[in-house]
Design a protein around this motif. Structure first.
Motif, PDB file in Angstrom:
ATOM      1  N   ARG A  12       0.832  -1.192   0.000  1.00 45.70           N
ATOM      2  CA  ARG A  12       0.000   0.000   0.000  1.00 45.70           C
ATOM      3  C   ARG A  12       0.879   1.260   0.000  1.00 45.70           C
ATOM      4  O   ARG A  12       0.623   2.206  -0.743  1.00 45.70           O
ATOM      5  CB  ARG A  12      -0.924  -0.007   1.214  1.00 45.70           C
ATOM      6  CG  ARG A  12      -1.923   1.139   1.167  1.00 45.70           C
ATOM      7  CD  ARG A  12      -2.937   1.080   2.286  1.00 45.70           C
ATOM      8  NE  ARG A  12      -3.685  -0.154   2.242  1.00 45.70           N
ATOM      9  CZ  ARG A  12      -3.879  -0.964   3.299  1.00 45.70           C
ATOM     10  NH1 ARG A  12      -3.398  -0.640   4.460  1.00 45.70           N
ATOM     11  NH2 ARG A  12      -4.563  -2.071   3.178  1.00 45.70           N
ATOM     12  N   ASP A  13       1.930   1.283   0.830  1.00 38.48           N
ATOM     13  CA  ASP A  13       2.855   2.427   0.858  1.00 38.48           C
ATOM     14  C   ASP A  13       3.516   2.632  -0.511  1.00 38.48           C
ATOM     15  O   ASP A  13       3.644   3.758  -0.996  1.00 38.48           O
ATOM     16  CB  ASP A  13       3.931   2.221   1.924  1.00 38.48           C
ATOM     17  CG  ASP A  13       3.385   2.324   3.334  1.00 38.48           C
ATOM     18  OD1 ASP A  13       2.272   2.858   3.502  1.00 38.48           O
ATOM     19  OD2 ASP A  13       4.086   1.879   4.253  1.00 38.48           O
ATOM     20  N   PHE A  14       3.916   1.525  -1.131  1.00 36.71           N
ATOM     21  CA  PHE A  14       4.533   1.615  -2.457  1.00 36.71           C
ATOM     22  C   PHE A  14       3.548   2.171  -3.480  1.00 36.71           C
ATOM     23  O   PHE A  14       3.895   3.026  -4.297  1.00 36.71           O
ATOM     24  CB  PHE A  14       5.036   0.237  -2.900  1.00 36.71           C
ATOM     25  CG  PHE A  14       5.494   0.230  -4.325  1.00 36.71           C
ATOM     26  CD1 PHE A  14       6.709   0.797  -4.679  1.00 36.71           C
ATOM     27  CD2 PHE A  14       4.707  -0.303  -5.335  1.00 36.71           C
ATOM     28  CE1 PHE A  14       7.137   0.817  -5.993  1.00 36.71           C
ATOM     29  CE2 PHE A  14       5.115  -0.290  -6.655  1.00 36.71           C
ATOM     30  CZ  PHE A  14       6.339   0.271  -6.985  1.00 36.71           C
ATOM     31  N   LEU A  15       2.303   1.727  -3.445  1.00 33.30           N
ATOM     32  CA  LEU A  15       1.297   2.213  -4.391  1.00 33.30           C
ATOM     33  C   LEU A  15       1.019   3.709  -4.198  1.00 33.30           C
ATOM     34  O   LEU A  15       0.864   4.440  -5.174  1.00 33.30           O
ATOM     35  CB  LEU A  15       0.005   1.398  -4.267  1.00 33.30           C
ATOM     36  CG  LEU A  15       0.072  -0.035  -4.796  1.00 33.30           C
ATOM     37  CD1 LEU A  15      -1.216  -0.771  -4.478  1.00 33.30           C
ATOM     38  CD2 LEU A  15       0.330  -0.038  -6.277  1.00 33.30           C
ATOM     39  N   PHE A  16       0.965   4.162  -2.950  1.00 29.20           N
ATOM     40  CA  PHE A  16       0.765   5.597  -2.684  1.00 29.20           C
ATOM     41  C   PHE A  16       1.928   6.418  -3.242  1.00 29.20           C
ATOM     42  O   PHE A  16       1.736   7.450  -3.888  1.00 29.20           O
ATOM     43  CB  PHE A  16       0.614   5.862  -1.185  1.00 29.20           C
ATOM     44  CG  PHE A  16      -0.720   5.500  -0.624  1.00 29.20           C
ATOM     45  CD1 PHE A  16      -1.895   5.712  -1.332  1.00 29.20           C
ATOM     46  CD2 PHE A  16      -0.814   4.958   0.647  1.00 29.20           C
ATOM     47  CE1 PHE A  16      -3.126   5.388  -0.805  1.00 29.20           C
ATOM     48  CE2 PHE A  16      -2.045   4.620   1.178  1.00 29.20           C
ATOM     49  CZ  PHE A  16      -3.203   4.829   0.454  1.00 29.20           C
ATOM     50  N   LEU A  17       3.159   5.970  -3.009  1.00 28.38           N
ATOM     51  CA  LEU A  17       4.329   6.691  -3.510  1.00 28.38           C
ATOM     52  C   LEU A  17       4.381   6.680  -5.037  1.00 28.38           C
ATOM     53  O   LEU A  17       4.677   7.699  -5.670  1.00 28.38           O
ATOM     54  CB  LEU A  17       5.610   6.091  -2.934  1.00 28.38           C
ATOM     55  CG  LEU A  17       5.853   6.357  -1.447  1.00 28.38           C
ATOM     56  CD1 LEU A  17       7.066   5.574  -0.956  1.00 28.38           C
ATOM     57  CD2 LEU A  17       6.059   7.840  -1.216  1.00 28.38           C
ATOM     58  N   ALA A  18       4.100   5.544  -5.627  1.00 33.51           N
ATOM     59  CA  ALA A  18       4.133   5.443  -7.083  1.00 33.51           C
ATOM     60  C   ALA A  18       3.056   6.320  -7.711  1.00 33.51           C
ATOM     61  O   ALA A  18       3.301   7.011  -8.715  1.00 33.51           O
ATOM     62  CB  ALA A  18       3.956   3.988  -7.514  1.00 33.51           C
ATOM     63  N   THR A  19       1.859   6.331  -7.139  1.00 36.64           N
ATOM     64  CA  THR A  19       0.775   7.162  -7.651  1.00 36.64           C
ATOM     65  C   THR A  19       1.135   8.644  -7.530  1.00 36.64           C
ATOM     66  O   THR A  19       0.908   9.431  -8.453  1.00 36.64           O
ATOM     67  CB  THR A  19      -0.536   6.862  -6.891  1.00 36.64           C
ATOM     68  OG1 THR A  19      -0.832   5.465  -7.008  1.00 36.64           O
ATOM     69  CG2 THR A  19      -1.685   7.684  -7.436  1.00 36.64           C
ATOM     70  N   VAL A  22       3.821   9.518 -10.239  1.00 33.58           N
ATOM     71  CA  VAL A  22       3.228   9.611 -11.566  1.00 33.58           C
ATOM     72  C   VAL A  22       2.384  10.880 -11.684  1.00 33.58           C
ATOM     73  O   VAL A  22       2.413  11.576 -12.704  1.00 33.58           O
ATOM     74  CB  VAL A  22       2.392   8.343 -11.883  1.00 33.58           C
ATOM     75  CG1 VAL A  22       1.560   8.536 -13.140  1.00 33.58           C
ATOM     76  CG2 VAL A  22       3.302   7.134 -12.022  1.00 33.58           C
ATOM     77  N   GLY A  23       1.658  11.228 -10.627  1.00 33.83           N
ATOM     78  CA  GLY A  23       0.863  12.458 -10.630  1.00 33.83           C
ATOM     79  C   GLY A  23       1.736  13.698 -10.744  1.00 33.83           C
ATOM     80  O   GLY A  23       1.406  14.636 -11.478  1.00 33.83           O
ATOM     81  N   ALA A  24       2.860  13.714 -10.015  1.00 41.24           N
ATOM     82  CA  ALA A  24       3.769  14.870 -10.076  1.00 41.24           C
ATOM     83  C   ALA A  24       4.366  15.017 -11.475  1.00 41.24           C
ATOM     84  O   ALA A  24       4.469  16.127 -12.006  1.00 41.24           O
ATOM     85  CB  ALA A  24       4.873  14.726  -9.035  1.00 41.24           C
ATOM     86  N   VAL A  25       4.747  13.921 -12.092  1.00 42.10           N
ATOM     87  CA  VAL A  25       5.293  13.966 -13.448  1.00 42.10           C
ATOM     88  C   VAL A  25       4.215  14.459 -14.421  1.00 42.10           C
ATOM     89  O   VAL A  25       4.484  15.267 -15.321  1.00 42.10           O
ATOM     90  CB  VAL A  25       5.845  12.585 -13.870  1.00 42.10           C
ATOM     91  CG1 VAL A  25       6.162  12.551 -15.359  1.00 42.10           C
ATOM     92  CG2 VAL A  25       7.073  12.241 -13.054  1.00 42.10           C
ATOM     93  N   GLY A  26       2.989  14.007 -14.234  1.00 40.44           N
ATOM     94  CA  GLY A  26       1.884  14.440 -15.092  1.00 40.44           C
ATOM     95  C   GLY A  26       1.614  15.928 -14.969  1.00 40.44           C
ATOM     96  O   GLY A  26       1.420  16.622 -15.966  1.00 40.44           O
TER      97      GLY A  26
END
Length: 172
Positions: A12-19, A22-26
């Motif tokens: 769950r922590d990994f998914l939050f960080l990855a999301t 990706v949002g910041a790059v977007g």
């Protein structure tokens, strides 16, 4: 806690960080073109600075060059013009500046050729002080480009310039 709960928590922590990444790059990908379009285009940057060969300018002559879409006057002043500009009492000036504050090399004066009243282009070797005269509203500038008479509130602007050699001046 069991081993399965710890793995789910890490996932769950990994998914939050990855999301979030990706949002910041977007967001960066969307915002960058908006910021980049505010930079000046290449044609404007090309006009940011010009070099002028001053060897052909005779003593007493005024040459007009174009810089950033504005006229710039380069005046090769005579000894009399320099003497008059240097010896003008500061108390007589509406926008007090000494000649030394406006000139980098004694015989050469470089000013933007736009009247500070309403943006007209003054005529050289005119007026009471043999400087410039704005024909539209009667502003009179001396041989140092300082306002002496008329409605203009400020002296002619001195652009950023530097002498590259005894024969070349860079404006901008």
């Amino acid at each position: 806690m069991s081993g399965a709960a710890i793995v789910d928590q890490n996932r769950r922590d990994f998914l939050f960080l990855a999301t979030g990444a990706v949002g910041a790059v977007g967001v960066g990908a969307v915002v960058w073109p908006l910021i980049d379009q505010m930079n000046p285009d290449a044609s404007t940057l090309a006009l940011a600075a010009i070099e002028v060969d001053i060897t052909a300018i005779q003593e007493g002559q005024i040459v007009t060059v174009k810089w950033r879409g504005k006229p710039v006057f380069i005046r090769h002043r005579t000894a009399k013009e320099i003497d008059e500009a240097v010896n003008t009492p500061i108390s007589e000036l509406r926008d007090p500046q000494t000649d030394a504050e406006r000139v980098k090399k004694a015989p050469w004066l470089v000013v933007v050729g736009i009247c500070t009243h309403l943006g007209c282009v003054p005529l050289g070797h005119e007026g009471k002080y043999d400087g410039w005269l704005c024909p539209c509203h009667g502003s009179v500038y001396d041989t140092s480009g300082r306002i002496r008479q008329g409605p203009a509130p400020l002296n002619l602007e001195v652009p950023e310039y530097a002498f590259l050699s005894d024969t070349k001046v860079r404006i901008g």
